[in-house]
Design a protein around this motif. Structure first.
Motif, PDB file in Angstrom:
ATOM      1  N   ALA A  63       0.773  -0.944  -0.104  1.00  0.00           N
ATOM      2  CA  ALA A  63       0.014   0.163   0.065  1.00  0.00           C
ATOM      3  C   ALA A  63       0.934   1.314   0.041  1.00  0.00           C
ATOM      4  CB  ALA A  63      -1.018  -0.050   1.203  1.00  0.00           C
ATOM      5  N   SER A  64       1.936   1.328   0.606  1.00  0.00           N
ATOM      6  CA  SER A  64       2.800   2.292   0.735  1.00  0.00           C
ATOM      7  C   SER A  64       3.328   2.701  -0.622  1.00  0.00           C
ATOM      8  CB  SER A  64       4.008   2.334   1.739  1.00  0.00           C
ATOM      9  OG  SER A  64       5.004   1.254   1.405  1.00  0.00           O
ATOM     10  N   ALA A  65       3.800   1.740  -1.288  1.00  0.00           N
ATOM     11  CA  ALA A  65       4.422   1.860  -2.813  1.00  0.00           C
ATOM     12  C   ALA A  65       3.217   2.444  -3.780  1.00  0.00           C
ATOM     13  CB  ALA A  65       4.582   0.433  -3.302  1.00  0.00           C
ATOM     14  N   LEU A  66       1.799   1.972  -3.430  1.00  0.00           N
ATOM     15  CA  LEU A  66       1.035   2.622  -4.346  1.00  0.00           C
ATOM     16  C   LEU A  66       0.717   3.892  -4.053  1.00  0.00           C
ATOM     17  CD1 LEU A  66      -2.244   1.864  -5.679  1.00  0.00           C
ATOM     18  CD2 LEU A  66      -3.044   2.488  -3.627  1.00  0.00           C
ATOM     19  N   LEU A  67       0.695   4.453  -2.866  1.00  0.00           N
ATOM     20  CA  LEU A  67       0.463   5.779  -2.469  1.00  0.00           C
ATOM     21  C   LEU A  67       1.684   6.663  -2.864  1.00  0.00           C
ATOM     22  CD1 LEU A  67      -0.746   5.647   1.291  1.00  0.00           C
ATOM     23  CD2 LEU A  67      -2.166   6.222  -0.969  1.00  0.00           C
ATOM     24  N   ASN A  68       3.113   6.210  -2.996  1.00  0.00           N
ATOM     25  CA  ASN A  68       4.155   6.634  -3.557  1.00  0.00           C
ATOM     26  C   ASN A  68       3.958   7.006  -4.839  1.00  0.00           C
ATOM     27  OD1 ASN A  68       6.453   7.860  -1.913  1.00  0.00           O
ATOM     28  ND2 ASN A  68       6.553   5.771  -1.080  1.00  0.00           N
ATOM     29  N   GLN A  69       3.378   5.890  -5.577  1.00  0.00           N
ATOM     30  CA  GLN A  69       3.312   6.129  -6.904  1.00  0.00           C
ATOM     31  C   GLN A  69       2.340   6.991  -7.306  1.00  0.00           C
ATOM     32  OE1 GLN A  69       2.481   2.080  -8.346  1.00  0.00           O
ATOM     33  NE2 GLN A  69       2.673   2.534 -10.416  1.00  0.00           N
ATOM     34  N   LEU A  70       1.274   6.967  -6.494  1.00  0.00           N
ATOM     35  CA  LEU A  70       0.056   7.797  -6.756  1.00  0.00           C
ATOM     36  C   LEU A  70       0.566   9.280  -6.828  1.00  0.00           C
ATOM     37  CD1 LEU A  70      -2.855   9.290  -6.721  1.00  0.00           C
ATOM     38  CD2 LEU A  70      -2.903   8.914  -4.318  1.00  0.00           C
ATOM     39  N   VAL A  71       1.580   9.658  -5.891  1.00  0.00           N
ATOM     40  CA  VAL A  71       1.836  11.022  -5.733  1.00  0.00           C
ATOM     41  C   VAL A  71       3.110  11.353  -6.890  1.00  0.00           C
ATOM     42  CG1 VAL A  71       3.382  12.594  -4.372  1.00  0.00           C
ATOM     43  CG2 VAL A  71       1.758  11.101  -3.310  1.00  0.00           C
ATOM     44  N   GLN A  72       3.816  10.511  -7.336  1.00  0.00           N
ATOM     45  CA  GLN A  72       4.670  10.742  -8.163  1.00  0.00           C
ATOM     46  C   GLN A  72       4.164  10.542  -9.541  1.00  0.00           C
ATOM     47  OE1 GLN A  72       7.683  11.521  -7.599  1.00  0.00           O
ATOM     48  NE2 GLN A  72       7.415  11.330  -5.392  1.00  0.00           N
ATOM     49  N   GLU A  73       3.288   9.686 -10.074  1.00  0.00           N
ATOM     50  CA  GLU A  73       2.775   9.845 -11.185  1.00  0.00           C
ATOM     51  C   GLU A  73       1.824  10.777 -11.300  1.00  0.00           C
ATOM     52  OE1 GLU A  73       0.779   6.094 -12.670  1.00  0.00           O
ATOM     53  OE2 GLU A  73       2.297   4.797 -11.984  1.00  0.00           O
TER      54      GLU A  73
END
Length: 253
Positions: A76-86
């Motif tokens: 889930a933390s990777a998903l949220l990081n990806q959300l911010v970066q993308e």
């Protein structure tokens, strides 16, 4: 699904005293997994349509990533990081194709069916965690005045009325990559409340007031009350307002 509580939730949005709405908020139920929820909020900035374009991009990115997310195997933390970066990259590309300077904050929290929770933010939109009326934790703004508070040069109360309280040190769509702070709650409990909100909401309340409202009212009632009260306290000078509330109601309540 976690034993001992059920999720009740609400979102609210109001354009305040602004001419147009640049906030966006969504509460997404996972398309395949019951009890998996993503709340995401974005406060857009930059020109009449620039800010709205930016917050739209955050929502679109969140929905696409969450549809592909698998709670059993994905981080889930990777998903949220990806959300911010993308979302950041897409907003920057939007700026290239238009004359506006679209920027956006983001605040998001993801609750997994097992009861663990992750949140992430960039900018000055916040996520709050309460247990009953008791304040547990919130995100720390990426803002000029928060930096002064961290250094002991301002109190929280002084920061709220500081003339430069709207200056951000990081958000989406700027030249530099956004700061992404991730927080992990290993196990949510009955009585917990999570709220994401833009500065148009939190600016008008202290944590004691928020805790009292969130613990005594239903998610829907709390949403309506906070918008109404923030509107009254803004005295005709209110920003866009948006919020998402998720309450973990004890079963049988």
């Amino acid at each position: 699904m976690i034993k001992g509580y059920r999720l009740t939730a609400s979102t609210g949005i109001h354009k305040g005293d602004r001419d147009y709405q640049q906030d966006q908020v969504a509460l997404l139920n996972h398309p395949r997994v019951n009890g998996c929820v993503l709340a995401v909020l974005a406060d857009g900035m930059g020109g009449r349509s620039g800010g709205r374009k930016a917050s739209d991009q955050v929502m679109m990115t969140a929905k696409q990533l969450f549809e592909r997310y698998s709670p059993d195997t994905d981080d889930a933390s990777a998903l949220l990081n990806q959300l911010v970066q993308e979302a950041h990259v897409v907003i920057k590309l939007t700026a290239v194709s238009s004359e506006e300077e679209p920027h956006s904050t983001v605040a998001a929290f993801l609750i997994n069916p097992g009861g663990d929770c992750y949140w992430a933010h960039a900018g000055d939109s916040r996520v709050y965690h309460f247990h009953g009326s008791k304040f547990v934790k919130r995100t720390m703004d990426h803002s000029y005045v928060q930096a002064l508070v961290d250094r002991g040069e301002l109190t929280e109360e002084e920061a709220n009325v500081h003339p430069q309280s709207n200056i951000l040190m990081g958000c989406l769509g700027t030249d530099t990559d956004p700061p992404t702070d991730i927080h992990f709650i290993p196990k949510l409990r009955a009585g917990d409340v999570l709220m994401a909100c833009s500065d148009g909401v939190w600016h008008y309340f202290n944590t004691t007031e928020l805790g009292s409202v969130l613990s005594t009212l239903s998610a829907r009632e709390a949403t309506e009350f906070l918008i109404e009260k923030a509107r009254a306290r803004a005295h005709g000078g209110g920003d866009n307002l948006s919020l998402a509330i998720v309450k973990l109601e004890p079963l049988g309540s």
